[in-house]
Scaffold this motif. Structure first.
Motif, PDB file in Angstrom:
ATOM      1  N   ILE A 128      -4.695  31.926  79.334  1.00 48.68           N
ATOM      2  CA  ILE A 128      -5.914  32.575  79.826  1.00 48.68           C
ATOM      3  C   ILE A 128      -5.868  34.054  79.456  1.00 48.68           C
ATOM      4  CG2 ILE A 128      -7.306  33.090  81.870  1.00 48.68           C
ATOM      5  CD1 ILE A 128      -5.861  30.555  83.129  1.00 48.68           C
ATOM      6  N   ASN A 129      -6.763  34.423  78.559  1.00 47.75           N
ATOM      7  CA  ASN A 129      -6.851  35.823  78.137  1.00 47.75           C
ATOM      8  C   ASN A 129      -7.822  36.575  79.042  1.00 47.75           C
ATOM      9  OD1 ASN A 129      -4.964  35.797  75.960  1.00 47.75           O
ATOM     10  ND2 ASN A 129      -6.437  34.634  74.774  1.00 47.75           N
ATOM     11  N   HIS A 130      -7.744  37.883  78.997  1.00 46.04           N
ATOM     12  CA  HIS A 130      -8.553  38.726  79.879  1.00 46.04           C
ATOM     13  C   HIS A 130      -9.271  39.804  79.068  1.00 46.04           C
ATOM     14  CE1 HIS A 130      -5.696  36.788  82.622  1.00 46.04           C
ATOM     15  NE2 HIS A 130      -6.701  36.853  83.474  1.00 46.04           N
ATOM     16  N   TRP A 131     -10.062  39.344  78.095  1.00 42.89           N
ATOM     17  CA  TRP A 131     -10.803  40.284  77.263  1.00 42.89           C
ATOM     18  C   TRP A 131     -11.966  40.863  78.064  1.00 42.89           C
ATOM     19  CZ3 TRP A 131      -7.131  40.365  74.082  1.00 42.89           C
ATOM     20  CH2 TRP A 131      -6.616  39.231  73.464  1.00 42.89           C
ATOM     21  N   THR A 132     -12.202  42.155  77.902  1.00 40.95           N
ATOM     22  CA  THR A 132     -13.375  42.778  78.536  1.00 40.95           C
ATOM     23  C   THR A 132     -14.534  42.862  77.556  1.00 40.95           C
ATOM     24  OG1 THR A 132     -12.524  44.978  77.969  1.00 40.95           O
ATOM     25  CG2 THR A 132     -12.004  44.115  80.177  1.00 40.95           C
ATOM     26  N   VAL A 179     -13.896  38.429  80.670  1.00 35.42           N
ATOM     27  CA  VAL A 179     -13.658  38.367  82.123  1.00 35.42           C
ATOM     28  C   VAL A 179     -14.943  38.437  82.935  1.00 35.42           C
ATOM     29  CG1 VAL A 179     -11.269  39.180  82.028  1.00 35.42           C
ATOM     30  CG2 VAL A 179     -13.146  40.845  82.254  1.00 35.42           C
ATOM     31  N   HIS A 184     -15.302  31.988  82.595  1.00 36.69           N
ATOM     32  CA  HIS A 184     -13.885  32.336  82.496  1.00 36.69           C
ATOM     33  C   HIS A 184     -13.160  31.566  83.594  1.00 36.69           C
ATOM     34  CE1 HIS A 184     -10.183  34.698  82.911  1.00 36.69           C
ATOM     35  NE2 HIS A 184     -10.384  35.061  81.646  1.00 36.69           N
ATOM     36  N   GLU A 186     -10.984  32.169  85.728  1.00 39.68           N
ATOM     37  CA  GLU A 186     -10.859  32.816  87.036  1.00 39.68           C
ATOM     38  C   GLU A 186     -12.198  33.014  87.748  1.00 39.68           C
ATOM     39  OE1 GLU A 186      -8.466  36.238  86.123  1.00 39.68           O
ATOM     40  OE2 GLU A 186      -6.727  34.983  85.661  1.00 39.68           O
ATOM     41  N   ASN A 187     -13.303  32.729  87.064  1.00 41.67           N
ATOM     42  CA  ASN A 187     -14.629  32.857  87.676  1.00 41.67           C
ATOM     43  C   ASN A 187     -15.266  31.506  87.993  1.00 41.67           C
ATOM     44  OD1 ASN A 187     -14.454  35.630  87.412  1.00 41.67           O
ATOM     45  ND2 ASN A 187     -15.439  35.632  85.423  1.00 41.67           N
TER      46      ASN A 187
END
Length: 188
Positions: A128-132, A179, A184, A186-187
């Motif tokens: 799981i990446n966290h690109w903004t 994100v 995503h 986490e969402n």
């Protein structure tokens, strides 16, 4: 934080449905894994939207991506598909489905399933990446290069590192939703 779908899937209903329901969603379904491997290969040099819009024709032409049936397709059948099916007419890509099916079946035999093989590269868990911002997202990485090299050694074609990175996103092994996207991990 305002949640908004990833930018690449904002303008087309087919891409939105794919983005919302499939992209980044972990799958271990053998037919889906085989389908996406071949669709990602078909996309090489073309737009993903084009391939998604031809997806139904691909499924019709290639026995719903049943690897057993695709492995047994004759040259005559493949040529008939090239001449008549509403898919990308590239002879190498069409023949690649059969080559990939043969290699896919060998991997299934060796590992018990293709899912065991491919997900083994990530210890069975999604990355799981966290690109903004989408500009942060790579087109390939060390993992896609490693898998690409091994797949080629096993007889697969149209499996370069960029194609494999897209494939890993498609099967949910890599979650590259930004994100701020409601899809995503986490969402969700």
């Amino acid at each position: 934080m305002q949640l908004e779908r990833c930018g690449w899937a904002m303008n087309d209903a087919v891409e939105q449905a794919y983005h919302d329901n499939e992209w980044g969603v972990p799958s271990r379904d053998e037919h889906y894994l085989f389908e996406m491997l071949n669709l990602e290969g078909a996309q090489a040099g073309l737009s993903w939207r084009l391939i998604l819009n031809k997806r139904a024709a691909y499924k019709d032409a290639f026995h719903k991506f049943d690897p057993d049936k695709c492995a047994m397709m004759t040259d005559k059948e493949l040529e008939h598909i090239r001449e008549t099916a509403a898919i990308v007419k590239n002879k190498l890509k069409i023949g690649g489905v059969r080559k990939n099916a043969i290699a896919f079946l060998k991997v299934q035999e060796e590992f018990g399933s293709f899912a065991n093989y491919i997900w083994g590269y990530a210890d069975g868990k999604p990355i799981i990446n966290h690109w903004t911002d989408m500009s942060q997202m790579p087109t390939k990485n060390a993992l896609s290069e490693q898998i690409s090299k091994d797949l080629k050694k096993r007889g697969f074609i149209f499996v370069g590192p960029v194609i494999i990175y897209s494939y890993l996103q498609a099967i949910g092994m890599i979650d590259d939703h930004v994100v701020t996207c409601p899809y995503h991990t986490e969402n969700r």
